[in-house]
Design an enzyme around this catalytic site. Structure first.
Site, PDB file in Angstrom:
ATOM      1  N   SER A 138      48.373   7.573  -3.610  1.00  0.00           N
ATOM      2  CA  SER A 138      48.032   8.697  -4.482  1.00  0.00           C
ATOM      3  C   SER A 138      46.829   9.417  -3.904  1.00  0.00           C
ATOM      4  CB  SER A 138      47.706   8.186  -5.894  1.00  0.00           C
ATOM      5  OG  SER A 138      47.077   9.191  -6.667  1.00  0.00           O
TER       6      SER A 138
ATOM      7  N   TYR B  58      42.883   2.121 -11.242  1.00  0.00           N
ATOM      8  CA  TYR B  58      44.033   2.783 -10.622  1.00  0.00           C
ATOM      9  C   TYR B  58      43.650   3.373  -9.269  1.00  0.00           C
ATOM     10  CZ  TYR B  58      47.854   6.078  -9.883  1.00  0.00           C
ATOM     11  OH  TYR B  58      48.897   6.781  -9.342  1.00  0.00           O
TER      12      TYR B  58
END
Length: 391
Positions: free
Chosen positions: A268, A281
């Site tokens: 990501s 995350y």
């Protein structure tokens, strides 16, 4: 001064290095004479040492100002370097290139001939009994990878938590693309599932592994205020980190034995830049990115290509984005674009707009990036809490 030529430094790690220019020494000398102040000379020296392309752009900005407000220096022989339009263009050229470089690299990176030739290069297509394995394959990016690769005639192994959803997606792919599909139901939040997966993959020749499965917070929140923190820590590490390592452990030996294979790890943009209020995350995606880079370096000589895919926001259920836009593409649009970089880039943002956004971020100091990310996550947090309060 002789012919001036620009040599763009290209390569698979352009994104990490930034966009640098190799400048001929004679041009630096002439520029230094034109930029007649110690501060300007510092910028020129910084650029010649390849500190950043930004330093060179700043040097040229300073040079333009120096040109505009120039007073004749008695130490320079009149007429030696006349301040005319040519000199101004020489100063302006690097500044123009500074803004055009990201566009050039975007064109370079996303104008390839496509998926099929690069996968043939790695022996992953047009071979009997080749399977691809996709984790988290019933929704979003994972499902899009499964469908897009099925177009190439590859057999598919779908791994996800819900058997009902697996059956549905498996049936859709089988009917639409006329390829063999298999399913393995597994909850990646647990660590005792890999023996089951290993049995399900036994005897299959795995050409491509897509490590897509992932999870995040329900909404951005500071670390200690995350709901059910202990279970969230365990689940997020198991799904985002352990799954990548364990699935790679299962398929890599076969790829190494055959000297061919592709592993696509979905990271990501939050793995490139820290994202406050999504600390766990963001850190887990940074792990995926670093793990992928290391693996690629270790195994590329053995015919195995490992890619770290670092998208910005994509319209998926995980991102809680329903409508696709230019900067937030649908998962299908994103995957079609990202697959064009397989075999060509070991680290990619996958989509031209995401590449440009990452390029801009790479030019900013880290503290500004943190401020920007904090502002974005606070905004998302406020919207979620407001909506939740209404409900």
């Amino acid at each position: 001064m002789g012919r001036i030529h620009w040599d763009l430094i290209l390569g698979p790690s352009d994104m990490e290095r930034g966009y640098l220019l190799a400048v001929p020494p004679q041009f630096l000398v002439s520029a230094a004479l034109l930029l007649d102040s110690p501060l300007h000379l510092f910028f020129v020296a910084s650029s010649s040492c390849c500190v950043t392309h930004l330093a060179w752009a700043l040097a040229c900005c300073a040079g333009v100002l120096s040109h505009l407000f120039h007073q004749e220096d008695p130490g320079i022989e009149p007429g030696f370097l006349p301040y005319g339009s040519i000199d101004f263009l020489l100063l302006a050229a690097p500044m123009i290139s500074f803004f055009l470089c990201p566009i050039f690299f975007a064109y370079k990176d996303f104008s390839h001939i496509g998926l099929r030739p690069t996968l043939i290069q790695f022996g992953c297509i047009l071979t009997n009994n080749i399977f691809k394995v996709v984790t988290g394959s019933t929704d979003g990016i994972g499902k899009a990878y499964a469908e897009e690769l099925a177009k190439c005639g590859m057999k598919v192994v779908l791994i996800s938590r819900s058997q009902d959803k697996l059956n549905q997606v498996s049936s859709e792919i089988r009917e639409k693309f006329k390829v063999e599909t298999r399913t393995i139901a597994a909850d990646f939040g647990s660590v005792d599932i890999y023996d089951t997966i290993k049995r399900g993959l036994e005897g299959l020749e795995i050409g491509i592994l897509v490590n897509n499965v992932g999870t995040s917070y329900e909404y951005p929140e500071s670390f200690l205020n995350v709901s059910d923190l202990d279970n969230t820590i365990k689940k997020l590490i198991n799904v985002n980190i352990v799954s990548v390592c364990k699935m790679t452990r299962l398929v890599l030996p076969g790829m190494e034995e055959r000297s061919k294979g592709v592993i696509l790890n979905i990271s990501s943009i939050s793995g490139m830049y820290p994202v406050p209020l999504l600390a766990l995350y963001s850190a887990s995606k940074a792990f995926v990115d670093y793990f992928s880079q290391c693996l690629h370096e270790e195994y590329k000589s053995k015919g195995i290509f490992v890619q770290s895919v670092l998208p910005y926001l994509v319209a998926t259920k995980l991102a809680k984005i329903r409508k696709a836009t230019l900067d937030k593409p649908s998962s299908e649009t994103f995957v079609k674009s990202a697959l064009k970089t397989v075999g060509l880039q070991s680290r990619t943002n996958g989509y031209v707009i995401h590449f440009l956004l990452a390029s801009i971020m790479s030019l900013l100091p880290s503290w500004i990036c943190l401020k920007i990310m904090m502002t974005i996550t606070k905004s998302i947090q406020a919207c979620y809490l407001k909506k939740n309060k209404k409900n």
